[in-house]
Motif scaffolding. Sequence first.
Motif, PDB file in Angstrom:
ATOM      1  N   ALA A 122       0.810  -1.210   0.000  1.00 39.55           N
ATOM      2  CA  ALA A 122       0.000   0.000   0.000  1.00 39.55           C
ATOM      3  C   ALA A 122       0.850   1.270   0.000  1.00 39.55           C
ATOM      4  O   ALA A 122       0.515   2.264  -0.633  1.00 39.55           O
ATOM      5  CB  ALA A 122      -0.935  -0.004   1.212  1.00 39.55           C
ATOM      6  N   ARG A 123       1.975   1.230   0.720  1.00 41.43           N
ATOM      7  CA  ARG A 123       2.777   2.449   0.897  1.00 41.43           C
ATOM      8  C   ARG A 123       3.814   2.658  -0.188  1.00 41.43           C
ATOM      9  O   ARG A 123       4.097   3.790  -0.570  1.00 41.43           O
ATOM     10  CB  ARG A 123       3.494   2.396   2.257  1.00 41.43           C
ATOM     11  CG  ARG A 123       2.562   2.464   3.452  1.00 41.43           C
ATOM     12  CD  ARG A 123       3.370   2.415   4.742  1.00 41.43           C
ATOM     13  NE  ARG A 123       2.525   2.427   5.927  1.00 41.43           N
ATOM     14  CZ  ARG A 123       2.991   2.364   7.165  1.00 41.43           C
ATOM     15  NH1 ARG A 123       4.298   2.286   7.370  1.00 41.43           N
ATOM     16  NH2 ARG A 123       2.156   2.375   8.184  1.00 41.43           N
ATOM     17  N   PHE A 124       4.403   1.585  -0.663  1.00 43.83           N
ATOM     18  CA  PHE A 124       5.559   1.718  -1.544  1.00 43.83           C
ATOM     19  C   PHE A 124       5.212   1.411  -3.002  1.00 43.83           C
ATOM     20  O   PHE A 124       5.924   0.685  -3.682  1.00 43.83           O
ATOM     21  CB  PHE A 124       6.691   0.813  -1.055  1.00 43.83           C
ATOM     22  CG  PHE A 124       7.181   1.169   0.325  1.00 43.83           C
ATOM     23  CD1 PHE A 124       8.001   2.258   0.524  1.00 43.83           C
ATOM     24  CD2 PHE A 124       6.780   0.424   1.419  1.00 43.83           C
ATOM     25  CE1 PHE A 124       8.441   2.595   1.800  1.00 43.83           C
ATOM     26  CE2 PHE A 124       7.209   0.753   2.697  1.00 43.83           C
ATOM     27  CZ  PHE A 124       8.042   1.849   2.888  1.00 43.83           C
ATOM     28  N   THR A 125       4.094   1.941  -3.437  1.00 43.53           N
ATOM     29  CA  THR A 125       3.707   1.788  -4.844  1.00 43.53           C
ATOM     30  C   THR A 125       3.327   3.134  -5.450  1.00 43.53           C
ATOM     31  O   THR A 125       2.566   3.194  -6.407  1.00 43.53           O
ATOM     32  CB  THR A 125       2.521   0.808  -4.978  1.00 43.53           C
ATOM     33  OG1 THR A 125       1.432   1.259  -4.153  1.00 43.53           O
ATOM     34  CG2 THR A 125       2.909  -0.588  -4.564  1.00 43.53           C
ATOM     35  N   SER A 126       3.853   4.220  -4.871  1.00 46.39           N
ATOM     36  CA  SER A 126       3.486   5.557  -5.350  1.00 46.39           C
ATOM     37  C   SER A 126       3.993   5.818  -6.758  1.00 46.39           C
ATOM     38  O   SER A 126       3.450   6.657  -7.470  1.00 46.39           O
ATOM     39  CB  SER A 126       4.030   6.622  -4.390  1.00 46.39           C
ATOM     40  OG  SER A 126       5.435   6.487  -4.241  1.00 46.39           O
ATOM     41  N   THR A 127       5.048   5.129  -7.158  1.00 50.82           N
ATOM     42  CA  THR A 127       5.561   5.248  -8.526  1.00 50.82           C
ATOM     43  C   THR A 127       5.652   3.845  -9.131  1.00 50.82           C
ATOM     44  O   THR A 127       5.739   2.852  -8.394  1.00 50.82           O
ATOM     45  CB  THR A 127       6.959   5.901  -8.535  1.00 50.82           C
ATOM     46  OG1 THR A 127       7.895   5.018  -7.879  1.00 50.82           O
ATOM     47  CG2 THR A 127       6.940   7.251  -7.830  1.00 50.82           C
ATOM     48  N   THR A 135      -3.137  -7.151  -4.799  1.00 50.75           N
ATOM     49  CA  THR A 135      -3.110  -5.949  -5.642  1.00 50.75           C
ATOM     50  C   THR A 135      -4.503  -5.618  -6.153  1.00 50.75           C
ATOM     51  O   THR A 135      -4.915  -4.451  -6.176  1.00 50.75           O
ATOM     52  CB  THR A 135      -2.152  -6.158  -6.828  1.00 50.75           C
ATOM     53  OG1 THR A 135      -0.854  -6.481  -6.329  1.00 50.75           O
ATOM     54  CG2 THR A 135      -2.062  -4.905  -7.684  1.00 50.75           C
ATOM     55  N   ILE A 136      -5.251  -6.633  -6.562  1.00 45.83           N
ATOM     56  CA  ILE A 136      -6.628  -6.426  -7.014  1.00 45.83           C
ATOM     57  C   ILE A 136      -7.456  -5.787  -5.904  1.00 45.83           C
ATOM     58  O   ILE A 136      -8.237  -4.850  -6.134  1.00 45.83           O
ATOM     59  CB  ILE A 136      -7.252  -7.760  -7.456  1.00 45.83           C
ATOM     60  CG1 ILE A 136      -6.622  -8.232  -8.769  1.00 45.83           C
ATOM     61  CG2 ILE A 136      -8.764  -7.637  -7.611  1.00 45.83           C
ATOM     62  CD1 ILE A 136      -7.007  -9.644  -9.153  1.00 45.83           C
ATOM     63  N   GLY A 137      -7.261  -6.275  -4.667  1.00 44.42           N
ATOM     64  CA  GLY A 137      -7.997  -5.711  -3.533  1.00 44.42           C
ATOM     65  C   GLY A 137      -7.668  -4.248  -3.300  1.00 44.42           C
ATOM     66  O   GLY A 137      -8.557  -3.435  -3.027  1.00 44.42           O
ATOM     67  N   ALA A 171     -10.201  -1.010  -3.573  1.00 44.36           N
ATOM     68  CA  ALA A 171     -10.396  -0.141  -2.411  1.00 44.36           C
ATOM     69  C   ALA A 171      -9.973   1.294  -2.679  1.00 44.36           C
ATOM     70  O   ALA A 171     -10.145   2.162  -1.823  1.00 44.36           O
ATOM     71  CB  ALA A 171      -9.618  -0.695  -1.214  1.00 44.36           C
ATOM     72  N   GLY A 172      -9.398   1.543  -3.846  1.00 40.31           N
ATOM     73  CA  GLY A 172      -8.957   2.895  -4.174  1.00 40.31           C
ATOM     74  C   GLY A 172      -7.619   3.264  -3.578  1.00 40.31           C
ATOM     75  O   GLY A 172      -7.203   4.423  -3.638  1.00 40.31           O
ATOM     76  N   LEU A 173      -6.903   2.288  -2.974  1.00 44.34           N
ATOM     77  CA  LEU A 173      -5.598   2.558  -2.383  1.00 44.34           C
ATOM     78  C   LEU A 173      -4.489   2.549  -3.424  1.00 44.34           C
ATOM     79  O   LEU A 173      -3.371   2.973  -3.136  1.00 44.34           O
ATOM     80  CB  LEU A 173      -5.284   1.518  -1.297  1.00 44.34           C
ATOM     81  CG  LEU A 173      -6.274   1.454  -0.133  1.00 44.34           C
ATOM     82  CD1 LEU A 173      -5.906   0.311   0.801  1.00 44.34           C
ATOM     83  CD2 LEU A 173      -6.300   2.774   0.624  1.00 44.34           C
ATOM     84  N   MET A 174      -4.788   2.075  -4.597  1.00 42.75           N
ATOM     85  CA  MET A 174      -3.780   1.949  -5.639  1.00 42.75           C
ATOM     86  C   MET A 174      -4.466   2.159  -6.990  1.00 42.75           C
ATOM     87  O   MET A 174      -5.567   1.662  -7.217  1.00 42.75           O
ATOM     88  CB  MET A 174      -3.146   0.551  -5.569  1.00 42.75           C
ATOM     89  CG  MET A 174      -1.958   0.325  -6.478  1.00 42.75           C
ATOM     90  SD  MET A 174      -1.420  -1.416  -6.400  1.00 42.75           S
ATOM     91  CE  MET A 174      -0.970  -1.583  -4.675  1.00 42.75           C
ATOM     92  N   THR A 175      -3.836   2.934  -7.857  1.00 38.83           N
ATOM     93  CA  THR A 175      -4.395   3.122  -9.192  1.00 38.83           C
ATOM     94  C   THR A 175      -4.056   1.931 -10.070  1.00 38.83           C
ATOM     95  O   THR A 175      -3.170   1.127  -9.744  1.00 38.83           O
ATOM     96  CB  THR A 175      -3.856   4.400  -9.843  1.00 38.83           C
ATOM     97  OG1 THR A 175      -2.439   4.243 -10.064  1.00 38.83           O
ATOM     98  CG2 THR A 175      -4.099   5.617  -8.964  1.00 38.83           C
ATOM     99  N   LEU A 176      -4.742   1.834 -11.194  1.00 40.38           N
ATOM    100  CA  LEU A 176      -4.469   0.733 -12.114  1.00 40.38           C
ATOM    101  C   LEU A 176      -3.029   0.812 -12.619  1.00 40.38           C
ATOM    102  O   LEU A 176      -2.348  -0.214 -12.726  1.00 40.38           O
ATOM    103  CB  LEU A 176      -5.449   0.778 -13.286  1.00 40.38           C
ATOM    104  CG  LEU A 176      -5.275  -0.302 -14.350  1.00 40.38           C
ATOM    105  CD1 LEU A 176      -5.479  -1.687 -13.751  1.00 40.38           C
ATOM    106  CD2 LEU A 176      -6.252  -0.081 -15.506  1.00 40.38           C
ATOM    107  N   ALA A 177      -2.543   2.028 -12.896  1.00 42.27           N
ATOM    108  CA  ALA A 177      -1.169   2.190 -13.378  1.00 42.27           C
ATOM    109  C   ALA A 177      -0.167   1.713 -12.331  1.00 42.27           C
ATOM    110  O   ALA A 177       0.837   1.070 -12.657  1.00 42.27           O
ATOM    111  CB  ALA A 177      -0.913   3.646 -13.736  1.00 42.27           C
TER     112      ALA A 177
END
Length: 550
Positions: free
Chosen positions: A36-41, A66-68, A72-78
């Motif tokens: 959740a935290r280390f996927t900003s880029t 990742t799908i979850g 949940a909106g915690l991660m974008t598709l990109a």
Amino acid sequence: MAGTFLGGLGLFLLAVSMISDGLKIAAGGALRDLLARFTSTPLRGVLSGIAVTGIVQSSSAVTVATIGFVNAGLMTLAQSLGVVYGANIGTTMTGWLVAAVGFSVNLEALALPLIGVGMLARLLGAQRRFGAMGEALAGFGLFFIGVDVLREAFEGLAADVDVGGFAPAGILGVPLYVGVGFLMTLLTQSSSAAIAITLTAANGGVLGIEAAAAMVIGANVGTTSTAAFAVIGATANARRVAAAHVVFNVLTGSVALLLLPGLLWLVRVGGTWLGVAESPAPTLALFHTTFNVLGLLLMWPLTGRLASFLSARFTTEAEALALPRYLDRNVMSTPALAIDALSRELARCAELTRTVVRTAINVEGPPGRSVASQRSAALGLIENIESFITQLETSRMTQDVVASIPVALRVTNYLEEVNQLARELDEHRDDIDAVMRPAVYQNVADFQAAVVQQIDSADPAREDFDTADLQARYAVLQRTWHDLKTQLLNAAARHELPMAHLNSALDGLRGCLKMAEQLTKVAERLHTLAPAEDPADSPAPPAGDGMVRT
């Protein structure tokens, strides 16, 4: 020999399951937080995918997580694409583990103590992370024993069978072995198992290096079957992430297949430099890692386009309803048109929200639509409307137009609250049904019918719409609610109603009244926001909410 092979495969699959489950439980929320935290880029997403998959030894588990996060909106598709790329590289760690330990260490001396210590820890800490770590440790022991049993089976096969016939024959040979690798992964639902079988077969002399490399490619593509099965009937976001997984693995496998001779030559050169060129297992592990890294390099420039392509696919009805019909960048340049379009979109969102309330109260609605999908569509449309409002350039607007923006924002807040109350009504439904005894059934039903009638009246597009009449109707609805609440409390005091359900039922029915109140406010403000032919004839916004608090 067949029994030995099946036993080794069974031990290996059990070991992978124990390692994955044990490490996931032992890590607790750490792995989830890492993703959740280390996927900003995208780069961080790749590194996180590699790290987490390497730890839990399951690219499928990482893909599901990742799908979850995307849902949940915690991660974008990109961002999720980077994790998918990384998970495919991380899953090559299994091959390195088999190559590094499976054929160069006294496995009994290593594996049996791991199993003993691990299971002892599992028994002593059954409900703690200590026990989960012990389960993973025992899993590693079984992992090595499984590899050893598979090795014995393939060595026996090589001694009894002419292995020269296993070399690829002609142009159909390599695709045949790709299909075998794919089928093994499909049947076992574990690319790790297929890779381990391939490496042990190659190391035992059953397979040539080219045939084994082709099977590794097939296993790498076959791992997408797990994600494909997992998203049958799932959400659109789930299908998009699974599709990204399929695209990456199929493209990577196709390139590896086309460049197979060159890649094997490159791997042999690298293996000579590392001192492992003469051993098939490390060579194949290096090959597996190399073509997945190559796939990452090929897909990296296409990530943005792939995300855009997938976003336009697998669209659900809720997502289609959530797309604005009147708002776009073209109307932003003309403030009057922008407010007109905003008013129309808000009216559409209000109608969708009224449908949500009707469905939530009556447990029925448009065919094929659930209250959850309608609510999701309404919330998505609200989000798009708010995004449009934030992009408006107020500096270029007249004072009257600027004054209408807070009204529009207040309407979106009311609509969002109504959708939240509709969701909470689902949680109270069983308790409302529990208190609807014969003595109060008709009054509860009449109140809910009056709520539906109120929200039907709260439509500015109706020819008979009148704010004064709407206020009068709501005042009557308030009195109906107070009378019903008194009746329910008195019935409970006489032990005619189950007390365990009373408070929840009252909360749900009070939520119905609140939904009617907020939709009444929405109708009043939409009526003032609607464009008039002559600005002088436009009614002024109400000074206050115009509602009696409950």
